[in-house]
Motif scaffolding. Structure first.
Motif, PDB file in Angstrom:
ATOM      1  N   ALA A 168       0.841  -1.200   0.000  1.00  0.00           N
ATOM      2  CA  ALA A 168       0.000   0.000   0.000  1.00  0.00           C
ATOM      3  C   ALA A 168       0.876   1.251   0.000  1.00  0.00           C
ATOM      4  CB  ALA A 168      -0.915  -0.004   1.217  1.00  0.00           C
ATOM      5  N   PRO A 169       0.587   2.212  -0.880  1.00  0.00           N
ATOM      6  CA  PRO A 169       1.420   3.410  -0.945  1.00  0.00           C
ATOM      7  C   PRO A 169       1.180   4.367   0.219  1.00  0.00           C
ATOM      8  CG  PRO A 169      -0.418   3.603  -2.457  1.00  0.00           C
ATOM      9  CD  PRO A 169      -0.473   2.209  -1.908  1.00  0.00           C
ATOM     10  N   VAL A 170       2.178   5.186   0.475  1.00  0.00           N
ATOM     11  CA  VAL A 170       2.080   6.250   1.475  1.00  0.00           C
ATOM     12  C   VAL A 170       1.783   7.548   0.738  1.00  0.00           C
ATOM     13  CG1 VAL A 170       3.318   7.579   3.226  1.00  0.00           C
ATOM     14  CG2 VAL A 170       3.681   5.104   3.034  1.00  0.00           C
ATOM     15  N   ALA A 171       0.755   8.253   1.165  1.00  0.00           N
ATOM     16  CA  ALA A 171       0.352   9.487   0.495  1.00  0.00           C
ATOM     17  C   ALA A 171       0.804  10.701   1.296  1.00  0.00           C
ATOM     18  CB  ALA A 171      -1.164   9.523   0.326  1.00  0.00           C
ATOM     19  N   VAL A 172       1.054  11.787   0.581  1.00  0.00           N
ATOM     20  CA  VAL A 172       1.285  13.089   1.204  1.00  0.00           C
ATOM     21  C   VAL A 172       0.060  13.929   0.879  1.00  0.00           C
ATOM     22  CG1 VAL A 172       2.824  15.050   1.429  1.00  0.00           C
ATOM     23  CG2 VAL A 172       3.731  12.861   0.678  1.00  0.00           C
ATOM     24  N   GLY A 190      -5.331   3.100  -3.070  1.00  0.00           N
ATOM     25  CA  GLY A 190      -5.246   2.218  -1.912  1.00  0.00           C
ATOM     26  C   GLY A 190      -4.268   2.691  -0.858  1.00  0.00           C
ATOM     27  N   ALA A 191      -4.179   4.021  -0.671  1.00  0.00           N
ATOM     28  CA  ALA A 191      -3.243   4.566   0.310  1.00  0.00           C
ATOM     29  C   ALA A 191      -3.624   4.122   1.717  1.00  0.00           C
ATOM     30  CB  ALA A 191      -3.225   6.089   0.228  1.00  0.00           C
ATOM     31  N   ALA A 192      -2.665   3.539   2.413  1.00  0.00           N
ATOM     32  CA  ALA A 192      -2.915   3.047   3.758  1.00  0.00           C
ATOM     33  C   ALA A 192      -2.418   4.012   4.818  1.00  0.00           C
ATOM     34  CB  ALA A 192      -2.237   1.691   3.951  1.00  0.00           C
ATOM     35  N   GLU A 193      -1.567   4.943   4.413  1.00  0.00           N
ATOM     36  CA  GLU A 193      -0.986   5.895   5.360  1.00  0.00           C
ATOM     37  C   GLU A 193      -0.932   7.260   4.703  1.00  0.00           C
ATOM     38  OE1 GLU A 193       3.268   6.748   7.665  1.00  0.00           O
ATOM     39  OE2 GLU A 193       2.885   4.792   6.735  1.00  0.00           O
ATOM     40  N   ALA A 210      10.167   8.628   1.135  1.00  0.00           N
ATOM     41  CA  ALA A 210       9.445   8.647   2.403  1.00  0.00           C
ATOM     42  C   ALA A 210       7.936   8.635   2.160  1.00  0.00           C
ATOM     43  CB  ALA A 210       9.827   9.871   3.219  1.00  0.00           C
ATOM     44  N   ALA A 211       7.533   8.842   0.905  1.00  0.00           N
ATOM     45  CA  ALA A 211       6.135   8.779   0.493  1.00  0.00           C
ATOM     46  C   ALA A 211       6.117   8.415  -0.987  1.00  0.00           C
ATOM     47  CB  ALA A 211       5.428  10.106   0.737  1.00  0.00           C
ATOM     48  N   ASP A 212       4.913   8.113  -1.489  1.00  0.00           N
ATOM     49  CA  ASP A 212       4.796   7.621  -2.864  1.00  0.00           C
ATOM     50  C   ASP A 212       3.900   8.460  -3.760  1.00  0.00           C
ATOM     51  OD1 ASP A 212       6.201   5.001  -2.299  1.00  0.00           O
ATOM     52  OD2 ASP A 212       4.503   4.822  -0.914  1.00  0.00           O
TER      53      ASP A 212
END
Length: 283
Positions: A168-172, A190-193, A210-212
């Motif tokens: 799951a990708p990390v979103a900003v 599907g961002a989980a964080e 640090a994010a995607d």
């Protein structure tokens, strides 16, 4: 992904000048940051402080002296009606990106300098003076380093390379300024964080893995994004509009938009995420 070339902050004359100009601007910003500064509202109701003006006043002459043939489009000058004629190459300068963060004194503000060529950001420097961190990129090489913003030292440079998503990708994205479009985009990938940070540091989080994913469904100007966009692209990422095309620069006289205004965009370190949004980065 392929590994990035070894970071050599002083070997690229262009980036060296941009770093020096950003550090000079950063020193002015920090000098004001240490005082009980006043804040005004510009005509568009956005805040401006003495730090914005002082930083721009030192950055512009340094760029003009080093590159006299390249126009400098700077935020505060444009707000005062001083807009140079631009050609294929021009600089975009935001002397203090994240003035609201500056006012809150949370450190999440930046000095941004980007070089545009043929509508694309080809080099950029993002300095976070209060955090002691600088990001730079040109071509296919990007790096980050510690800085002593009170001097001219750049220490312990490390290469930047955006990562491929594994899971799951990390979103900003901002929780306080979210929009329905933002939430829909986060659901689709599907961002989980979700991480939140001010100014152009959002691009830098993606560039340093640090994010995607950074969806922007709100107003921005080209000087807000050019430097961070250049860093992310040099780190292997992509910044595209909602039609899948690379975010372009030098937008003038576009119906329904201010000069140098950006449309909504998606920034990512892994183009595969764009497929989930039914977007593909176009040439």
């Amino acid at each position: 992904m392929t590994s990035a070339p070894a970071p050599t902050p002083g070997s690229d004359p262009l980036l060296k000048t941009l770093v020096e100009a950003a550090l000079a601007g950063g020193r002015e910003v920090l000098a004001v940051y240490a005082t009980e500064f006043d804040v005004e509202l510009k005509g568009d109701k956005s805040p401006v402080s003495e730090a914005d003006r002082r930083a721009e006043a030192v950055i512009e002459p340094l760029l003009r002296a080093a590159f006299p043939d390249i126009p400098v489009v700077a935020e505060e000058a444009v707000s005062e009606g001083r807009v140079p004629a631009i050609g294929r190459r021009f600089f975009l300068v935001d002397p203090l990106d994240g003035t609201k963060e500056f006012i809150k004194r949370n450190g999440e503000f930046t000095v941004n300098i980007g070089l545009i060529e043929g509508g694309r950001p080809v080099a950029g420097v993002v300095l976070a003076p209060a955090l002691g961190r600088i990001y730079a990129g040109a071509g296919d090489s990007a790096w980050t380093a510690k800085v002593d913003a009170g001097s001219t030292r750049v220490e312990d440079a490390e290469p930047l390379r955006a990562r491929e998503v594994d899971g799951a990708p990390v979103a900003v994205a901002s929780r306080s300024h979210s929009t329905p479009e933002t939430e829909a985009a986060l659901d689709k990938v599907g961002a989980a964080e979700r991480r939140s940070i001010g100014s152009s540091l959002k691009f830098c989080l993606v560039a340093e893995s640090a994010a995607d994913f950074y969806p922007r469904f709100g107003p921005t100007m080209e000087w807000d994004t050019a430097a961070g966009d250049a860093v992310l692209r040099a780190a292997g990422g992509a910044v595209v509009t909602l039609d899948g095309r690379p975010l372009g620069y030098g937008k003038l006289k576009v119906a329904g938009m201010r000069d140098f205004e950006n449309p909504f965009f998606i920034a990512t370190g892994d183009a595969a995420l764009l497929d989930r949004l039914e977007l593909s980065p176009a040439e």
